[in-house]
Design a protein around this motif. Structure first.
Motif, PDB file in Angstrom:
ATOM      1  N   GLU A 178      -0.604  -7.649  10.694  1.00 29.02           N
ATOM      2  CA  GLU A 178      -1.235  -6.549  10.208  1.00 29.02           C
ATOM      3  C   GLU A 178      -0.457  -5.849   9.133  1.00 29.02           C
ATOM      4  O   GLU A 178      -1.324  -5.595   8.188  1.00 29.02           O
ATOM      5  N   LEU A 179       0.621  -5.795   9.162  1.00 27.31           N
ATOM      6  CA  LEU A 179       1.382  -5.295   8.099  1.00 27.31           C
ATOM      7  C   LEU A 179       1.149  -5.918   6.762  1.00 27.31           C
ATOM      8  O   LEU A 179       1.010  -5.299   5.663  1.00 27.31           O
ATOM      9  N   LYS A 180       1.201  -7.125   6.672  1.00 30.67           N
ATOM     10  CA  LYS A 180       0.705  -8.184   5.475  1.00 30.67           C
ATOM     11  C   LYS A 180      -0.703  -7.722   5.164  1.00 30.67           C
ATOM     12  O   LYS A 180      -0.790  -7.737   3.913  1.00 30.67           O
ATOM     13  N   ARG A 181      -1.478  -7.805   6.132  1.00 32.41           N
ATOM     14  CA  ARG A 181      -2.997  -7.509   5.594  1.00 32.41           C
ATOM     15  C   ARG A 181      -2.884  -6.119   5.158  1.00 32.41           C
ATOM     16  O   ARG A 181      -3.639  -5.851   4.085  1.00 32.41           O
ATOM     17  N   MET A 182      -2.486  -5.091   5.470  1.00 28.64           N
ATOM     18  CA  MET A 182      -2.237  -3.586   4.963  1.00 28.64           C
ATOM     19  C   MET A 182      -1.752  -3.707   3.741  1.00 28.64           C
ATOM     20  O   MET A 182      -2.109  -3.077   2.830  1.00 28.64           O
ATOM     21  N   ASP A 183      -0.583  -4.560   3.369  1.00 27.56           N
ATOM     22  CA  ASP A 183      -0.041  -4.721   2.245  1.00 27.56           C
ATOM     23  C   ASP A 183      -1.041  -5.202   0.953  1.00 27.56           C
ATOM     24  O   ASP A 183      -1.122  -4.811   0.011  1.00 27.56           O
ATOM     25  N   ARG A 184      -1.749  -6.184   1.475  1.00 32.49           N
ATOM     26  CA  ARG A 184      -2.787  -6.860   0.486  1.00 32.49           C
ATOM     27  C   ARG A 184      -3.915  -5.613   0.260  1.00 32.49           C
ATOM     28  O   ARG A 184      -4.438  -5.653  -0.819  1.00 32.49           O
ATOM     29  N   ALA A 185      -4.261  -4.871   1.240  1.00 34.28           N
ATOM     30  CA  ALA A 185      -5.400  -3.993   1.258  1.00 34.28           C
ATOM     31  C   ALA A 185      -4.784  -2.811   0.162  1.00 34.28           C
ATOM     32  O   ALA A 185      -5.403  -2.390  -0.500  1.00 34.28           O
ATOM     33  N   LEU A 186      -3.533  -2.314   0.305  1.00 31.97           N
ATOM     34  CA  LEU A 186      -2.754  -1.551  -0.263  1.00 31.97           C
ATOM     35  C   LEU A 186      -2.766  -2.198  -1.930  1.00 31.97           C
ATOM     36  O   LEU A 186      -3.173  -1.060  -2.731  1.00 31.97           O
ATOM     37  N   LYS A 187      -2.539  -3.059  -2.113  1.00 31.96           N
ATOM     38  CA  LYS A 187      -2.655  -3.747  -3.459  1.00 31.96           C
ATOM     39  C   LYS A 187      -4.075  -3.708  -4.154  1.00 31.96           C
ATOM     40  O   LYS A 187      -3.928  -3.183  -5.183  1.00 31.96           O
ATOM     41  N   ASP A 188      -4.896  -4.020  -3.433  1.00 31.06           N
ATOM     42  CA  ASP A 188      -6.164  -3.938  -3.694  1.00 31.06           C
ATOM     43  C   ASP A 188      -6.626  -2.389  -4.185  1.00 31.06           C
ATOM     44  O   ASP A 188      -7.198  -2.253  -5.178  1.00 31.06           O
ATOM     45  N   LEU A 189      -6.433  -1.578  -3.199  1.00 29.12           N
ATOM     46  CA  LEU A 189      -6.730  -0.107  -3.396  1.00 29.12           C
ATOM     47  C   LEU A 189      -5.902   0.381  -4.633  1.00 29.12           C
ATOM     48  O   LEU A 189      -6.593   1.260  -5.441  1.00 29.12           O
ATOM     49  N   GLU A 190      -4.741   0.094  -4.908  1.00 32.22           N
ATOM     50  CA  GLU A 190      -3.840   0.411  -5.963  1.00 32.22           C
ATOM     51  C   GLU A 190      -4.629  -0.028  -7.499  1.00 32.22           C
ATOM     52  O   GLU A 190      -4.374   0.879  -8.478  1.00 32.22           O
ATOM     53  N   ASP A 191      -5.004  -1.278  -7.355  1.00 28.98           N
ATOM     54  CA  ASP A 191      -5.624  -1.983  -8.558  1.00 28.98           C
ATOM     55  C   ASP A 191      -7.092  -1.146  -8.837  1.00 28.98           C
ATOM     56  O   ASP A 191      -7.344  -0.995 -10.012  1.00 28.98           O
ATOM     57  N   LYS A 192      -7.735  -0.830  -7.729  1.00 37.36           N
ATOM     58  CA  LYS A 192      -8.989  -0.320  -7.881  1.00 37.36           C
ATOM     59  C   LYS A 192      -8.610   1.264  -8.579  1.00 37.36           C
ATOM     60  O   LYS A 192      -9.354   1.577  -9.495  1.00 37.36           O
ATOM     61  N   GLN A 193      -7.711   1.959  -7.888  1.00 39.23           N
ATOM     62  CA  GLN A 193      -7.100   3.219  -8.563  1.00 39.23           C
ATOM     63  C   GLN A 193      -6.869   3.235  -9.864  1.00 39.23           C
ATOM     64  O   GLN A 193      -7.409   3.956 -10.755  1.00 39.23           O
ATOM     65  N   ASN A 194      -6.106   2.229 -10.401  1.00 39.63           N
ATOM     66  CA  ASN A 194      -5.574   2.257 -11.621  1.00 39.63           C
ATOM     67  C   ASN A 194      -6.874   1.986 -12.498  1.00 39.63           C
ATOM     68  O   ASN A 194      -6.963   2.627 -13.562  1.00 39.63           O
TER      69      ASN A 194
END
Length: 130
Positions: free
Chosen positions: A94-110
């Motif tokens: 779940e932590l790995k999945r959250m990390d991938r989701a976080l990276k995706d969200l940060e890319d969208k934010q940028n």
């Protein structure tokens, strides 16, 4: 004639800017929520690793009890270790999945910040011409 369309163009850009700013705000809230959930999972992994270390210290014949509701139920040591290991694996996944989701969200934010910046530049250029 160009001057009469300029205020309308600026109003349209302003509406677009507002929509994009709201979308950016939602992304930032999702990032904050992700961080909060990640923190909880990290704590849970630490707790479960501690439990596993304690279980590893026990002799094979030791009594292990599991709390189910208000009752302590006797559990096999090997089964208890297996359950804790599975829990650690699940939470780690779940932590790995959250990390991938976080990276995706940060890319969208940028990406959203960049598009907002470009829109602001276009608005300033249109307003400077007026």
């Amino acid at each position: 004639m160009a001057s009469s369309s300029t205020p309308a163009a600026v109003r349209e850009m302003h509406k677009d800017l507002e929509v994009q700013a709201n979308a950016l705000s939602k992304i930032q809230k999702d990032i904050a929520k992700n961080h909060q959930v990640r923190k909880q999972y990290t704590i849970q992994v630490g707790e479960n690793e501690l439990v596993l270390k304690e279980l590893e210290l026990l002799n094979d014949g030791a009594n292990v009890y599991k709390l189910i509701g208000p009752v302590l139920v006797k559990q096999d040591l090997a089964e208890a270790k297996a359950n804790v290991k599975k829990r650690i694996e699940y939470i780690s996944a779940e932590l790995k999945r959250m990390d991938r989701a976080l990276k995706d969200l940060e890319d969208k934010q940028n990406s959203k910040k960049e598009s907002i910046f470009k829109l602001q530049q276009r608005m300033q250029a249109v307003q400077a011409k007026a």
